[in-house]
Write a protein that holds these residues in place. Structure first.
Motif, PDB file in Angstrom:
ATOM      1  N   VAL A  63       0.849  -1.189   0.000  1.00  0.00           N
ATOM      2  CA  VAL A  63       0.000   0.000   0.000  1.00  0.00           C
ATOM      3  C   VAL A  63       0.886   1.241   0.000  1.00  0.00           C
ATOM      4  CG1 VAL A  63      -1.956  -1.111   1.143  1.00  0.00           C
ATOM      5  CG2 VAL A  63      -0.178  -0.004   2.504  1.00  0.00           C
ATOM      6  N   SER A  64       0.268   2.402  -0.192  1.00  0.00           N
ATOM      7  CA  SER A  64       1.042   3.629  -0.311  1.00  0.00           C
ATOM      8  C   SER A  64       1.660   4.039   1.019  1.00  0.00           C
ATOM      9  CB  SER A  64       0.136   4.754  -0.812  1.00  0.00           C
ATOM     10  OG  SER A  64      -0.795   5.089   0.181  1.00  0.00           O
ATOM     11  N   GLN A  65       2.596   4.944   0.963  1.00  0.00           N
ATOM     12  CA  GLN A  65       3.281   5.394   2.178  1.00  0.00           C
ATOM     13  C   GLN A  65       2.337   6.050   3.174  1.00  0.00           C
ATOM     14  OE1 GLN A  65       4.167   9.066   2.593  1.00  0.00           O
ATOM     15  NE2 GLN A  65       4.538   8.453   4.712  1.00  0.00           N
ATOM     16  N   PRO A  66       1.409   6.913   2.738  1.00  0.00           N
ATOM     17  CA  PRO A  66       0.473   7.474   3.720  1.00  0.00           C
ATOM     18  C   PRO A  66      -0.355   6.399   4.411  1.00  0.00           C
ATOM     19  CG  PRO A  66       0.422   8.782   1.722  1.00  0.00           C
ATOM     20  CD  PRO A  66       1.265   7.579   1.421  1.00  0.00           C
ATOM     21  N   THR A  67      -0.693   5.363   3.685  1.00  0.00           N
ATOM     22  CA  THR A  67      -1.489   4.296   4.287  1.00  0.00           C
ATOM     23  C   THR A  67      -0.671   3.526   5.321  1.00  0.00           C
ATOM     24  OG1 THR A  67      -2.773   4.104   2.246  1.00  0.00           O
ATOM     25  CG2 THR A  67      -2.901   2.280   3.781  1.00  0.00           C
ATOM     26  N   VAL A  68       0.592   3.274   5.013  1.00  0.00           N
ATOM     27  CA  VAL A  68       1.465   2.631   5.999  1.00  0.00           C
ATOM     28  C   VAL A  68       1.522   3.465   7.270  1.00  0.00           C
ATOM     29  CG1 VAL A  68       3.850   2.020   6.515  1.00  0.00           C
ATOM     30  CG2 VAL A  68       2.862   1.399   4.306  1.00  0.00           C
ATOM     31  N   SER A  69       1.718   4.761   7.094  1.00  0.00           N
ATOM     32  CA  SER A  69       1.807   5.655   8.243  1.00  0.00           C
ATOM     33  C   SER A  69       0.516   5.633   9.054  1.00  0.00           C
ATOM     34  CB  SER A  69       2.103   7.069   7.753  1.00  0.00           C
ATOM     35  OG  SER A  69       2.504   7.893   8.819  1.00  0.00           O
ATOM     36  N   HIS A  70      -0.594   5.623   8.350  1.00  0.00           N
ATOM     37  CA  HIS A  70      -1.903   5.567   8.992  1.00  0.00           C
ATOM     38  C   HIS A  70      -2.051   4.300   9.847  1.00  0.00           C
ATOM     39  CE1 HIS A  70      -6.291   5.485   9.416  1.00  0.00           C
ATOM     40  NE2 HIS A  70      -6.298   4.313   8.838  1.00  0.00           N
ATOM     41  N   HIS A  71      -1.632   3.172   9.322  1.00  0.00           N
ATOM     42  CA  HIS A  71      -1.773   1.916  10.052  1.00  0.00           C
ATOM     43  C   HIS A  71      -0.826   1.859  11.242  1.00  0.00           C
ATOM     44  CE1 HIS A  71      -4.752   0.029   7.596  1.00  0.00           C
ATOM     45  NE2 HIS A  71      -4.048   0.121   6.496  1.00  0.00           N
ATOM     46  N   LEU A  72       0.374   2.368  11.060  1.00  0.00           N
ATOM     47  CA  LEU A  72       1.312   2.396  12.183  1.00  0.00           C
ATOM     48  C   LEU A  72       0.762   3.267  13.307  1.00  0.00           C
ATOM     49  CD1 LEU A  72       4.728   2.595  10.303  1.00  0.00           C
ATOM     50  CD2 LEU A  72       3.851   0.679  11.667  1.00  0.00           C
ATOM     51  N   LYS A  73       0.099   4.347  12.946  1.00  0.00           N
ATOM     52  CA  LYS A  73      -0.503   5.210  13.955  1.00  0.00           C
ATOM     53  C   LYS A  73      -1.576   4.452  14.736  1.00  0.00           C
ATOM     54  CE  LYS A  73      -2.850   9.649  14.526  1.00  0.00           C
ATOM     55  NZ  LYS A  73      -3.387  10.849  13.840  1.00  0.00           N
ATOM     56  N   LYS A  74      -2.368   3.678  14.026  1.00  0.00           N
ATOM     57  CA  LYS A  74      -3.421   2.925  14.707  1.00  0.00           C
ATOM     58  C   LYS A  74      -2.840   1.876  15.644  1.00  0.00           C
ATOM     59  CE  LYS A  74      -7.626   3.657  12.564  1.00  0.00           C
ATOM     60  NZ  LYS A  74      -8.964   3.074  12.446  1.00  0.00           N
ATOM     61  N   ARG A  76      -0.035   2.171  17.126  1.00  0.00           N
ATOM     62  CA  ARG A  76       0.479   2.949  18.246  1.00  0.00           C
ATOM     63  C   ARG A  76      -0.642   3.309  19.207  1.00  0.00           C
ATOM     64  NH1 ARG A  76       2.968   6.966  14.771  1.00  0.00           N
ATOM     65  NH2 ARG A  76       1.473   8.346  15.753  1.00  0.00           N
ATOM     66  N   GLU A  77      -1.741   3.796  18.644  1.00  0.00           N
ATOM     67  CA  GLU A  77      -2.858   4.243  19.483  1.00  0.00           C
ATOM     68  C   GLU A  77      -3.471   3.085  20.265  1.00  0.00           C
ATOM     69  OE1 GLU A  77      -4.423   8.073  16.860  1.00  0.00           O
ATOM     70  OE2 GLU A  77      -5.343   6.107  16.617  1.00  0.00           O
ATOM     71  N   ALA A  78      -3.378   1.894  19.705  1.00  0.00           N
ATOM     72  CA  ALA A  78      -3.907   0.726  20.409  1.00  0.00           C
ATOM     73  C   ALA A  78      -2.945   0.231  21.477  1.00  0.00           C
ATOM     74  CB  ALA A  78      -4.205  -0.389  19.412  1.00  0.00           C
ATOM     75  N   GLY A  79      -1.768   0.818  21.529  1.00  0.00           N
ATOM     76  CA  GLY A  79      -0.805   0.420  22.540  1.00  0.00           C
ATOM     77  C   GLY A  79       0.030  -0.777  22.149  1.00  0.00           C
ATOM     78  N   LEU A  80      -0.031  -1.181  20.886  1.00  0.00           N
ATOM     79  CA  LEU A  80       0.699  -2.374  20.469  1.00  0.00           C
ATOM     80  C   LEU A  80       2.134  -2.062  20.079  1.00  0.00           C
ATOM     81  CD1 LEU A  80      -2.067  -4.134  18.353  1.00  0.00           C
ATOM     82  CD2 LEU A  80      -1.258  -4.744  20.629  1.00  0.00           C
ATOM     83  N   LEU A  81       2.358  -0.867  19.553  1.00  0.00           N
ATOM     84  CA  LEU A  81       3.701  -0.479  19.136  1.00  0.00           C
ATOM     85  C   LEU A  81       4.080   0.843  19.790  1.00  0.00           C
ATOM     86  CD1 LEU A  81       3.682  -1.201  15.263  1.00  0.00           C
ATOM     87  CD2 LEU A  81       4.541  -2.652  17.110  1.00  0.00           C
TER      88      LEU A  81
END
Lengths: 110, 110
Positions: A63-74, A76-81
């Motif tokens: 997927v595109s770079q913005p989408t990767v960033s979006h998923h990493l943020k999620k 993070r927000e879930a406390g997994l990373l």
DNA sequence: ATTGGGTATCGATGAGTGTCAACATAGACG
DNA sequence: CGTCTATGTTGACACTCATCGATACCCAAT
């Protein structure tokens, strides 16, 4: 920001009826892992030598770079990373509490 | 007809990079558990004496009856629960493969 | 200061999801 | 048969989500 790391929680899922509160906390965690892209990102971080990975090391998931960033943020927000910027690159690692939280929730031996 | 029970699958999430295929299978399972109502339904079935529960035993989760039925269907389609009608009532139990699949995926040896 | 590469955010859009009321189905019992 | 109770299905609605292009931000090197 990494809003309220929600992960450390919850009794074993088979131990009895979940309270509304625990169910909501667990749902946040499972929801974070309910997307194939996020699962691949998480597994890439978790299995990376040294326990951490630069975004550039794991961003090849189709997927595109913005989408990767979006998923990493999620994640993070879930406390997994957790994430940390060092110079040019940002490094992600599995949050310390996650391992314990997962095995606690899925305490599947009777 | 309990469409394709998807659960039995997948290497440990921390063992290496997930394939696209495995990631999609795991996502189906996590997605089924990513809703508080479904988590409570699942835990009620899993913790019920005898290993099975009638819908009437577990349907008190704060939503309407059609919504309960809808969530139970999703858990069935994800391969997490099985259902069987006996006379007037329908009984749900945790699918046999689920326990093994979960602990395999989350092989979190320290 | 300017350039350049790595990463995050914004805005839009199309697809998916949870919920309920209304209706449909299935079995038990008279 | 008809009726009652237990579940499942349908249709509609509001809401969330995954995705992308464009853009902004951060930092190192020139």
């Amino acid at each position: 920001m990494d809003a309220g790391a929600v992960v450390p929680c919850c009794p074993p899922i088979t131990a009895g009826e979940l309270s509304q509160d625990d169910a909501e906390k667990m749902a946040v965690m499972f929801k974070a892992l309910s997307d194939p892209v996020r699962l691949r990102l998480f597994s890439k971080v978790a299995s990376h030598p040294g326990g951490e990975a630069c975004v550039c090391d794991i961003s090849d998931v189709g997927v595109s770079q913005p989408t990767v960033s979006h998923h990493l943020k999620k994640l993070r927000e879930a406390g997994l990373l957790t994430s940390e910027r060092r110079g040019t690159w940002v490094y992600y690692r599995v949050a310390p509490s996650v391992v314990a939280a997962m095995s606690a929730m899925l305490d599947l031996r009777s």
